[in-house]
Write an enzyme that holds these catalytic residues in place. Structure first.
Site: not given
Length: 273
Positions: A2-3, A58, A262
Site C-alpha cells: 500500500p502506498e 505510509k 524493482r
C-alpha cells in the site's frame, strides 16, 4: 505494498469505524510485529480511547492522547472490523477488542507489518530519525528543496523517489506513473534532470497522488480499504502493469525492466534515457 493513496483511504475508513472507541483488551498472535516494548504495548492501550486516526507518509497513526500507535502495513497489511464474532483466520495477528463489543483485527499474509508505541511529544523526532520527507501536497511539498535534493544526488531518479527522503508516500506503482507523466526515464540520474523536467515531475507527484486518494487507491492484487472495498485508481494507471500494451500517449509498447531491483514500467519513446 500500500502506498500513500491506499494508506490514506484506509485511514479514512478507520476514522469512520473506530474513532471515539475505547480499547478493552489486546491479543497479539505475532509478538515480533510489535517493535517497541511488548509489555508496555499490552498494558498501555486498554482503557484508552482512539481520539483520531492520522497518517504520515505510509504510516497510520492511532492517536490515544499522550501515546500514538504507529502502524505500517508493509506489503499486505489490512484492518478489518467485526461487529460481533471474529472468524478464524491464520492471517489475523492483532486483535483490538473494543468496549462496544466489536473487534478491530489486523490481517497480514506476509507478517511484515509493524507496530510501535510512541509518545506524541516524540512523534516529530521519530519521523525526523526516519528521514521522512514532506507530504506530497502543494502546501508542504516545496519545489526548491525538492529541486536541490535532485541536483545533489547521483542516484537514478526512481530509487531516489522510493527512499522517502525527498517526498513521502511514493511506492513502486506511483513512481512509475509520475515518471511516465513527466516523460522521465526511471534510470535517469537525478542530477541530470533539467529545471523544466524537475518542475513537471514535482507537479505530477502532487497531481497523481491526489488523484490516487480521490479514487480510493489502486487494487492490483489484494488491497482493500478498511470497509472491505476495492479502490478504483487501477483504472487510471497509464503504465504500471501495462507491459506490452500501447503507451496511451504515443502508441509505443510499454516495457518492463529492473531498476534498483524493482520491476519498472516505462515507455521507451516518451521516456528516453
Amino acid at each position: 505494498m500500500p502506498e500513500l493513496p491506499e494508506v490514506e483511504t484506509v485511514r479514512k475508513g478507520l476514522e469512520r469505524l473506530v474513532v471515539n472507541q475505547e480499547i478493552a483488551s489486546i491479543t497479539i498472535k505475532v509478538p515480533k510485529m510489535v517493535k517497541t516494548d511488548l509489555n508496555d504495548f499490552m498494558i498501555s492501550l486498554p482503557g484508552k480511547t482512539i481520539q483520531q486516526v492520522l497518517r504520515r507518509g505510509k504510516y497510520l497513526l492511532f492517536d490515544f492522547g499522550e501515546m500514538v500507535m504507529v502502524s505500517h502495513l508493509r506489503m499486505e497489511g489490512k484492518y478489518l472490523l467485526f461487529p460481533n464474532k471474529v472468524p478464524d483466520n491464520k492471517h489475523f495477528h492483532l486483535y483490538f477488542k473494543l468496549t462496544n463489543g466489536s473487534t478491530l483485527v489486523y490481517q497480514d499474509v506476509r507478517k511484515f507489518g509493524t507496530f510501535e508505541l510512541v509518545r506524541k511529544s516524540s512523534l516529530k523526532d521519530y519521523f525526523t530519525q526516519k528521514k521522512l520527507g514532506p507530504e506530497p501536497t502543494a502546501d508542504t511539498f516545496q519545489f526548491e528543496p525538492f529541486s536541490k535534493g535532485l541536483a545533489n544526488s547521483k542516484k537514478p531518479i526512481k530509487p531516489l523517489l522510493l527512499d522517502q527522503r525527498l517526498v513521502a508516500g511514493l511506492g513502486n506503482i506511483y513512481v512509475d506513473e509520475v515518471l511516465w507523466a513527466a516523460k522521465i526515464h526511471p534510470q535517469r540520474l537525478a542530477n541530470q534532470l533539467t529545471e523544466s523536467e524537475t518542475s513537471l515531475l514535482h507537479k505530477e507527484i502532487i497531481r497523481i497522488l491526489t488523484l490516487g486518494i480521490e479514487k480510493g487507491g489502486s487494487t492490483i492484487r489484494t488491497y482493500k480499504n478498511a470497509l472491505g472495498e476495492d479502490g478504483t485508481m487501477q483504472k487510471y494507471l497509464q503504465v504500471y502493469g501495462k507491459t506490452g500494451q500501447p503507451c496511451p500517449r504515443c502508441g509505443c509498447l510499454i516495457k518492463k525492466i529492473k531498476v534498483g531491483g524493482r520491476g519498472t514500467h516505462y515507455c521507451p519513446r516518451c521516456q528516453c534515457l
